[in-house]
Design a protein around this motif. Structure first.
Motif, PDB file in Angstrom:
ATOM      1  N   HIS A   1       0.870  -1.176   0.000  1.00  0.00           N
ATOM      2  CA  HIS A   1       0.000   0.000   0.000  1.00  0.00           C
ATOM      3  C   HIS A   1       0.904   1.223   0.000  1.00  0.00           C
ATOM      4  O   HIS A   1       1.750   1.389   0.887  1.00  0.00           O
ATOM      5  N   ALA A   2       0.730   2.067  -1.013  1.00  0.00           N
ATOM      6  CA  ALA A   2       1.558   3.259  -1.128  1.00  0.00           C
ATOM      7  C   ALA A   2       0.734   4.378  -1.751  1.00  0.00           C
ATOM      8  O   ALA A   2      -0.054   4.143  -2.678  1.00  0.00           O
ATOM      9  N   VAL A   3       0.915   5.577  -1.201  1.00  0.00           N
ATOM     10  CA  VAL A   3       0.213   6.763  -1.701  1.00  0.00           C
ATOM     11  C   VAL A   3       1.247   7.846  -1.985  1.00  0.00           C
ATOM     12  O   VAL A   3       1.924   8.321  -1.064  1.00  0.00           O
ATOM     13  N   ASN A   4       1.396   8.190  -3.254  1.00  0.00           N
ATOM     14  CA  ASN A   4       2.290   9.275  -3.665  1.00  0.00           C
ATOM     15  C   ASN A   4       3.721   9.052  -3.171  1.00  0.00           C
ATOM     16  O   ASN A   4       4.368   9.952  -2.631  1.00  0.00           O
ATOM     17  N   VAL A   5       4.212   7.835  -3.359  1.00  0.00           N
ATOM     18  CA  VAL A   5       5.548   7.460  -2.912  1.00  0.00           C
ATOM     19  C   VAL A   5       6.499   7.546  -4.112  1.00  0.00           C
ATOM     20  O   VAL A   5       6.149   7.163  -5.239  1.00  0.00           O
ATOM     21  N   HIS A   6       7.696   8.061  -3.869  1.00  0.00           N
ATOM     22  CA  HIS A   6       8.693   8.119  -4.929  1.00  0.00           C
ATOM     23  C   HIS A   6       8.967   6.712  -5.458  1.00  0.00           C
ATOM     24  O   HIS A   6       9.066   5.747  -4.686  1.00  0.00           O
ATOM     25  N   ALA A   7       9.091   6.612  -6.780  1.00  0.00           N
ATOM     26  CA  ALA A   7       9.280   5.305  -7.399  1.00  0.00           C
ATOM     27  C   ALA A   7      10.554   4.624  -6.904  1.00  0.00           C
ATOM     28  O   ALA A   7      10.569   3.402  -6.668  1.00  0.00           O
ATOM     29  N   HIS A   8      11.638   5.419  -6.720  1.00  0.00           N
ATOM     30  CA  HIS A   8      12.873   4.829  -6.201  1.00  0.00           C
ATOM     31  C   HIS A   8      12.629   4.167  -4.851  1.00  0.00           C
ATOM     32  O   HIS A   8      13.035   3.023  -4.604  1.00  0.00           O
ATOM     33  N   ARG A   9      11.975   4.925  -3.972  1.00  0.00           N
ATOM     34  CA  ARG A   9      11.758   4.422  -2.618  1.00  0.00           C
ATOM     35  C   ARG A   9      10.862   3.192  -2.636  1.00  0.00           C
ATOM     36  O   ARG A   9      11.092   2.223  -1.898  1.00  0.00           O
ATOM     37  N   PHE A  10       9.846   3.213  -3.490  1.00  0.00           N
ATOM     38  CA  PHE A  10       8.917   2.087  -3.536  1.00  0.00           C
ATOM     39  C   PHE A  10       9.627   0.804  -3.957  1.00  0.00           C
ATOM     40  O   PHE A  10       9.510  -0.242  -3.297  1.00  0.00           O
ATOM     41  N   PHE A  11      10.378   0.876  -5.062  1.00  0.00           N
ATOM     42  CA  PHE A  11      11.017  -0.337  -5.574  1.00  0.00           C
ATOM     43  C   PHE A  11      12.122  -0.838  -4.638  1.00  0.00           C
ATOM     44  O   PHE A  11      12.282  -2.052  -4.451  1.00  0.00           O
ATOM     45  N   THR A  12      12.874   0.084  -4.060  1.00  0.00           N
ATOM     46  CA  THR A  12      13.940  -0.365  -3.156  1.00  0.00           C
ATOM     47  C   THR A  12      13.371  -0.982  -1.884  1.00  0.00           C
ATOM     48  O   THR A  12      13.903  -1.977  -1.385  1.00  0.00           O
ATOM     49  N   ARG A  13      12.294  -0.406  -1.350  1.00  0.00           N
ATOM     50  CA  ARG A  13      11.677  -1.011  -0.163  1.00  0.00           C
ATOM     51  C   ARG A  13      11.089  -2.372  -0.492  1.00  0.00           C
ATOM     52  O   ARG A  13      11.163  -3.306   0.316  1.00  0.00           O
ATOM     53  N   LEU A  14      10.509  -2.508  -1.672  1.00  0.00           N
ATOM     54  CA  LEU A  14       9.974  -3.807  -2.066  1.00  0.00           C
ATOM     55  C   LEU A  14      11.091  -4.835  -2.193  1.00  0.00           C
ATOM     56  O   LEU A  14      10.942  -5.990  -1.763  1.00  0.00           O
ATOM     57  N   ALA A  15      12.229  -4.418  -2.746  1.00  0.00           N
ATOM     58  CA  ALA A  15      13.356  -5.332  -2.864  1.00  0.00           C
ATOM     59  C   ALA A  15      13.893  -5.732  -1.499  1.00  0.00           C
ATOM     60  O   ALA A  15      14.272  -6.888  -1.271  1.00  0.00           O
TER      61      ALA A  15
END
Length: 465
Positions: free
Chosen positions: A75-89
């Motif tokens: 679940h993410a709202v207006n999250v930077h793409a870099h931060r989203f993908f790195t946290r998922l990794a």
């Protein structure tokens, strides 16, 4: 007394020099006594800004990623793409590389019970990113390549178009994509470099509008009448008027003793839309036999919907002195006669819109000074909507021709003086009207026979006379 004053003066000068030296030493602090406070305040401001920046970073939204046995929920709202993908990794132990080209992009997503690969696939598709897995490492970049890092993750594809010109196909694509599409004129193809899923959608869109356009047969009849009004009655043409909403009413020709509309000498007039009767050809042949009509031309021109078709019948006069027709372009002839340019469109095949530009021109005698003839040209420009198979009638150029007829008795008419008794002359004035009949009809695709209506029309309208 004098010595005492001299020593006092020297002492004063020394004291003055000492005071100046002391002031110069203390001037930075004295000139700006608050500099120390301001410096301290500046340092405090800088520290505060750094603190605010760190606080802003700390307040940046973080994605909520939870790993369950059934899958990953994000679940993410207006999250930077870099931060989203790195946290998922980090949460799923994925090997991941994210390109800086998407550093300013933000994502909003809510997915539940999915594998990490499915999450990446959905987000990449939704936001137009590109993703490629090489040796178990997921590499994510921008969708349309603008630099080598994203170009290495993309493919290139050339898609030829069969029915649409490649340049026109480019203009039919979405606006954001047109700057990235190139045209291969030699192969009539459009070329794009993009991720595989974008290329698949790209090809699908082209196939949707790359369909054959309807072909339209323009059946043209150019007739010269010596008495058009009586010819109208003899041909039994029914005129149509679309003035009453969507209904098509008929306007029968007026009787012979009624008032007829006045015509202007030498003007092109669009008379209207008509239904040709079944016996049209028979009646026309009767007029030709009685010398009330003369068929100048009867061509059949096929064209694609939206394309121009042109027709010309007349004469060409060659000139001794070339004339300039366009910039840096000359020609040594001039033509005169009847020229017709038609551009038909159709959508459903039931109605046809025609843009018609007729031109009628005549040449006069050569000018004794320039040696060039004068060309009298009359043109018109109109757009008409007709139903498939109806005829557009254009009243043409009305001419008045005067003929002198001389007759004589052989031998006797050549005798001097008394030969006039065996000769006679008369003048004859002939009025002619040039009328153009245009019947646009939608024809079937190539390889299929014409329908019964087309064959019937060809038999009664455009058979070789």
């Amino acid at each position: 007394m004098v010595k005492t004053s001299l020593w006092q003066t020297i002492l004063l000068l020394v004291l003055l020099l000492i005071s100046v030296a002391l002031c110069a030493t203390a001037s930075p602090a004295l000139a700006n006594p608050a500099s120390g406070d301001e410096a301290a305040e500046g340092e405090g401001t800088e520290q505060e800004s750094e603190g605010d920046e760190e606080e802003g970073k700390a307040e940046a939204p973080e994605p909520d990623i939870t790993v369950y046995p059934s899958g990953v929920t994000v679940h993410a709202v207006n999250v930077h793409a870099h931060r989203f993908f790195t946290r998922l990794a980090e949460k799923t132990d994925l090997q991941l590389i994210v390109d800086d080209a998407i550093k300013d992009r933000k994502v909003t997503v809510h997915l539940a019970d999915m594998s990490p690969e499915e999450v990446i696939s959905y987000v990449v598709s939704a936001y137009g990113f590109s993703c490629k897995c090489v040796d178990g490492i997921h590499m994510i970049s921008e969708g349309i390549p603008r630099k080598p890092s994203s170009y290495l993750l993309s493919d290139i594809k050339s898609i030829p178009t069969q029915y649409v010109q490649a340049n026109n196909a480019k203009g039919l694509l979405p606006v954001f994509l047109q700057d990235h599409v190139k045209v291969n004129y030699g192969q009539n193809a459009v070329v794009l470099s993009a991720p595989t899923d974008v290329l698949e959608k790209f090809e699908e869109d082209i196939r949707q509008f790359d369909t054959p356009a309807a072909q339209i047969m323009l059946e043209i009849l150019v007739v010269e009448f010596t008495d058009w009004y009586s010819a109208e009655r003899n041909l039994a043409i029914r005129w149509h008027n679309a003035g009453r909403g969507a209904e098509w009413g008929t306007l029968d020709l007026a009787p012979a003793d009624s008032a007829l509309p006045a015509r202007t000498m030498g003007e092109l007039i669009l008379r209207g839309v008509a239904d040709l009767p079944t016996e049209f050809r028979v009646r026309l042949e009767a007029l030709v036999a009685s010398r009330q009509a003369n068929v100048r031309a009867a061509p059949r021109i096929a064209t694609v919907s939206g394309r121009y078709a042109s027709f010309f019948v007349g004469t060409q006069r060659y000139l001794r002195q070339p004339v300039e027709v366009q910039e840096y372009m000359t020609q040594n002839f001039i033509d005169a006669g009847v020229r017709l340019v038609v551009r038909p469109w159709t959508g459903d095949g039931k109605e046809i819109i025609c843009s018609i530009t007729p031109e009628v021109s005549t040449l006069t005698a050569l000018d004794p000074v320039t040696g060039l003839p004068d060309k009298i040209t009359r043109t018109a420009d109109t757009m008409v909507r007709v139903r498939n198979g109806q005829t557009i009638v254009i009243g043409g150029l009305r001419e008045e021709e005067q003929r002198k007829i001389r007759t004589k008795v052989p031998v006797l008419g050549d005798i001097p003086i008394i030969g006039n008794l065996f000769r006679s002359s008369s003048e004859l004035t002939i009025h002619t009207d040039l009328v153009i009949f245009i019947t646009p009809r939608v024809i079937l695709n190539e390889g299929q026979p014409l329908g019964d209506e087309d064959q019937e029309l060809g038999e009664r309208f455009l058979e070789d006379s």
